[in-house]
Structures are given as C-alpha cells and as structure tokens.
Design an enzyme around this catalytic site. Sequence first.
Site, short mmCIF file in Angstrom:
data_model
loop_
_atom_site.label_atom_id
_atom_site.label_comp_id
_atom_site.label_asym_id
_atom_site.label_seq_id
_atom_site.Cartn_x
_atom_site.Cartn_y
_atom_site.Cartn_z
N ASN A 151 0.80 -1.24 0.00
CA ASN A 151 0.00 0.00 0.00
C ASN A 151 0.83 1.28 0.00
O ASN A 151 0.44 2.26 -0.63
CB ASN A 151 -1.06 -0.03 1.10
CG ASN A 151 -0.50 -0.12 2.48
OD1 ASN A 151 0.68 -0.45 2.66
ND2 ASN A 151 -1.31 0.17 3.46
N GLU A 249 4.23 -4.82 11.99
CA GLU A 249 3.27 -3.72 11.82
C GLU A 249 2.11 -4.31 11.02
O GLU A 249 2.24 -4.48 9.81
CB GLU A 249 3.90 -2.59 11.01
CG GLU A 249 5.19 -2.04 11.59
CD GLU A 249 4.93 -1.12 12.75
OE1 GLU A 249 4.01 -0.29 12.65
OE2 GLU A 249 5.63 -1.25 13.76
N CYS A 283 -3.44 1.42 6.65
CA CYS A 283 -3.63 0.71 7.92
C CYS A 283 -4.05 1.64 9.06
O CYS A 283 -4.74 1.23 9.97
CB CYS A 283 -2.37 -0.02 8.31
SG CYS A 283 -0.98 1.10 8.56
P1 NAD Z 1 0.33 -9.43 3.13
O1 NAD Z 1 0.47 -9.92 4.53
O2 NAD Z 1 -0.53 -10.19 2.21
O3 NAD Z 1 1.76 -9.37 2.42
C1 NAD Z 1 2.81 -8.58 2.93
C2 NAD Z 1 4.14 -9.19 2.54
O4 NAD Z 1 4.31 -10.44 3.18
C3 NAD Z 1 4.31 -9.44 1.04
O5 NAD Z 1 5.61 -9.05 0.68
C4 NAD Z 1 4.14 -10.95 0.95
O6 NAD Z 1 4.81 -11.53 -0.14
C5 NAD Z 1 4.77 -11.40 2.25
N1 NAD Z 1 4.37 -12.73 2.72
C6 NAD Z 1 3.19 -13.36 2.52
N2 NAD Z 1 3.21 -14.57 3.15
C7 NAD Z 1 4.42 -14.68 3.74
C8 NAD Z 1 5.03 -15.67 4.55
N3 NAD Z 1 4.39 -16.81 4.89
N4 NAD Z 1 6.28 -15.46 5.01
C9 NAD Z 1 6.93 -14.31 4.72
N5 NAD Z 1 6.40 -13.34 3.96
C10 NAD Z 1 5.16 -13.51 3.48
O7 NAD Z 1 -0.12 -7.91 3.27
P2 NAD Z 1 -0.52 -6.91 2.09
O8 NAD Z 1 -1.85 -7.36 1.56
O9 NAD Z 1 0.61 -6.71 1.18
O10 NAD Z 1 -0.71 -5.54 2.89
C11 NAD Z 1 -1.93 -5.10 3.41
C12 NAD Z 1 -1.94 -5.27 4.90
O11 NAD Z 1 -0.84 -4.56 5.46
C13 NAD Z 1 -3.16 -4.69 5.55
O12 NAD Z 1 -3.66 -5.57 6.53
C14 NAD Z 1 -2.65 -3.42 6.23
O13 NAD Z 1 -3.38 -3.01 7.34
C15 NAD Z 1 -1.27 -3.81 6.58
N6 NAD Z 1 -0.41 -2.63 6.76
C16 NAD Z 1 -0.03 -2.28 8.02
C17 NAD Z 1 0.76 -1.17 8.23
C18 NAD Z 1 1.19 -0.78 9.62
O14 NAD Z 1 2.03 0.10 9.74
N7 NAD Z 1 0.67 -1.38 10.67
C19 NAD Z 1 1.17 -0.41 7.14
C20 NAD Z 1 0.77 -0.78 5.87
C21 NAD Z 1 -0.02 -1.91 5.70
#
Ligand code: NAD
Length: 479
Positions: A151, A249, A283
Amino acid sequence: MVTKYSNYVNGAFIDAPSEATIEVLNPADHSLIALIPDSAAGVVDEAVAAARSAQRGWEKLPAIQRAGFLRQISAKLRQHRDRLAEVITREQGKVLGLAKVEVDFTADYIDYMAEWARRIEGEVIPSDRPNESIFLLRKPIGVTAGILPWNFPFFLIARKMAPALITGNTIVVKPSEETPINAFEFAKLVAETDLPPGVFNLVSGRGATTGVALTGHPDVGLVSFTGSVATGQAIMKAAAANLTRVNLELGGKAPAIVLASANLELAAKSIVASRTINTGQVCNCAERVYVEASVAEEFTDRVVKLMAATRYGDPLREDGLDMGPLVNKIGLDKVAAMVERARAEGAEIRLGGKLADRAAGFHYEPTVIAGCRADMEIMRKEIFGPVLPIQTVGGLDEAIALANDCEYGLTSSIFTDDINAAMQAVRELSFGETYINREHFEAMQGFHAGRRKSGIGGADGRHGLMEYTETHVVYLQTH
Ligand code: NAD
C-alpha cells in the site's frame, strides 16, 4: 513495454535465468507491466550471505559516515521524484499527487534517520563495586530482513532500511509481489551511490517462496514486517525456529469518535479523507465511526456529500482525481463481499454500495453505510477500501467501550471541542495512537505501533530506531 527485473545482491543485479517469474499488472487497466523473479531459497541464501559479510565492515564505520551514504540515496530519490511517482502509480494505483508525496516523504525519512547518527547513545550505569564502570552499549543486530506490503511500498523500503542501516545493520528487502517495480527502481538508484556492496539487497518473490526462505533463515537477526495479521502470525511461527526477533506492523480497524461538541465539518472532512486517500487502503486510517446520536444525521449527511464528490479513475490517464483503483481483484472482491454482508445484516447503504461502472480497473464506488451495529463484520474487520461504516452511540463512554472492543489496536481518533472529553479518550482508548481533531496520519518523529493483533514493536522516532539495536552491557573493573 514489459520490463524484466533482476534481484540486487551484493551490489549487482544478478540474472537468475532458471528462476520462476511473477507478472506485475497495472490495476487501472489490467495490462502486464513487468516480470519479476520469484526467488527461491538459493537466491535468498546468497543475499543473506552478502548482507552478513558486508555487515562487519559497515558496523565499524562511524555512524556519521553511514549517514553520508543514506543522504546520497535520499538525494537520488529527489532527483528522480516524478519518474518514481509514476512507477508507484502504475503498479499500485494511487493518484500521482499522493505518489509524489510518498517519494518526498521517503527521502525526508531517510534524512531524518541519518540525523540520528550522533545520537545512538548508550548509558553509563553506577556500579555497586569500587572502581568499576558499567557501560550499556547500543549495537546493531546484524542482518535484518524487511518484508513489505503493497500500500505504501516505496516508503516502507525506507522505514525498514534507514533505521537498520544507520544503526549498523545490513538489510535484505523483499517487496510485495503486487508492487515490486518501485523497489527495483530504488535499488537501481542505490547502485549509483557509493553504498558498499551487500549493505542493501533486494530479492523479489512470493511470500510462500522468498518470504518463507527469508523469515526462516538462521543468519537473519531481525525480521521487520509490515502487512496482514495472518502473514504476521506465519512470520512469527517461522522466526520461532531460530528465535529470530520480529517487528510486526499489522492491520488496523481504526475507530473515529465524533461527539456532539465536535466541529462537524472538520470531522467529516478528516474522516472522508481517511476513506479516500490511497483508495482507503491505509492501515492507520479511520475505518469505523461512532457518532453521538444528536449529531448523527447531520454528520452522516455531510459525509455522504463529501464522499459523493470523490472523483476516481485511472490516475495515469485522468487528471484531478481523488482516488485510483483498488490494488487488485482480490481486494475489490473482498470490499464488495463485505458491503453485501453488511447490507444483508441490516445496515443501510446511504451511498455507493457497488462496483463502479467502468470498463476497466478495480474500482469500487465511494460508499457510506449507516445504521451499523457492533456485531456486524463491517465494524470489526479491516475493509481496506473506500467504504465508511457509521454507528450511532449514546455518548463518549459507549463510544470508547465499542472502540476498544476490537482485535486491532493501531490508531484511533476523537473529534470534540471539549477538552475533558478529549482527555478522557486519551486515558481510556487502548490504541498505539490517538489523533484529536485531525486526520489519521503519523509523523516520522512519533512512534507507530499497534496493540493486540495490530502488531509487536513499532517504527519511527527514537523508539523505532532502537528496535534495530541490541544492548551489550560491559563491566569494566579497574584497580
Ligand atoms: P500481506 O500480509 O498479504 O503481504 C505482505 C508481505 O508479506 C508481502 O511481501 C508478501 O509476499 C509477504 N508474505 C506473505 N506470506 C508470507 C510468509 N508466509 N512469510 C513471509 N512473507 C510472506 O499484506 P498486504 O496485503 O501486502 O498488505 C496489506 C496489509 O498490510 C493490511 O492488513 C494493512 O493493514 C497492513 N499494513 C499495516 C501497516 C502498519 O504500519 N501497521 C502499514 C501498511 C499496511
């Protein structure tokens, strides 16, 4: 034109012809824009080994010299700002103005972390013994891994890399497979600086391949992850094998409380901004509203008016937009299904409530849902789209109780001109952040950290920086 990208390891872009590839699409028109490697464990091993061998020399440099390298990177980002913004928009879908803000913020963030060079201070602790000094040193952890969401993909590189590098760690970054191109463009600019090889490495791939290899790697000392709760949980499990530290996060479901004493115009504008910025895929933004009954109708009318005026479309082809498409079809289907379930549960769709009538692009109409109840999914689960659910409450106590009754605990806000009400909310809201009479948007010098399922540890400011260090206590006995 479809560009093929290569991983950046040990200061070079490495070809991996046998590697599987992933297609990257433009969410505004579904066109194929790039192919990236789905890196297997062998490539991850190479990147971690490069980061490990570079780390010893990097740690030995005075921090102020490390800051100099960081500033070279931020200068490059500024030089290429407009081009980078276009890259972000093409793969992620945010409007160009916001993509430019993201690049600017990223460069500023790197400079901000560089400024800490002379302030990574330890402590001297009085001893119980004569002629003894106790020093508490702040040392780097070693090799860190940064796993990124889609995002704010560009900013998140800096949020992981800059604190890691200034404190003497090296890093292997894995961008989201949805938005990897900006990270490769970032790496190309890093390659033009004097940063020593191996200090910053980039490997792309799916979570199940590259992500898993990185999080379970015994030579990674810290996994710093931003993304969903489910992935955060999987990462914690994988990290447990080596007792690797994690900084997580995760998601949010931020409540916004609007009291009768609020400036309703300000409240409506700030909350609508939360649902339209980045097409509601943020988020920390307000995802549910608790409004006091006496002003509920007026507030809802204002919100409907503002949301109805939201302009959306293809951000690289249309000017003056407030929103682009959602990032992918999965996201679009999820938003649509959640709104349908809210409708079925008896909520009242005041605006929108359906897929946008457009030939292409993952667009959902700006949507306002009134008459929500605490037991509805739309008030409890992260939506991540341009949808605002509103629940009417009797007063502040009820609003705070409902706000806290949630598995997420990242951010929260309250709109009121009553200082006593605001301070009660500050005392009683159980969230990492509370915004009073303003939109949800954190500062780099603050501390961004979630409670409950929103994560472990945090980012930004001095407290975020220190998460990239470990303490070493030295007892020096003299005679
Ligand atoms: P996601 O968890 O689907 O993917 C994030 C990353 O994790 C990607 O690079 C993905 O390839 C990797 N990943 C997936 N499975 C994995 C595994 N088993 N082991 C290691 N890596 C793995 O999240 P998304 O859809 O890309 O992002 C959206 C989410 O992120 C929303 O829930 C949002 O709230 C959250 N977010 C949180 C913050 C914060 O600061 N708290 C900031 C931005 C986004």
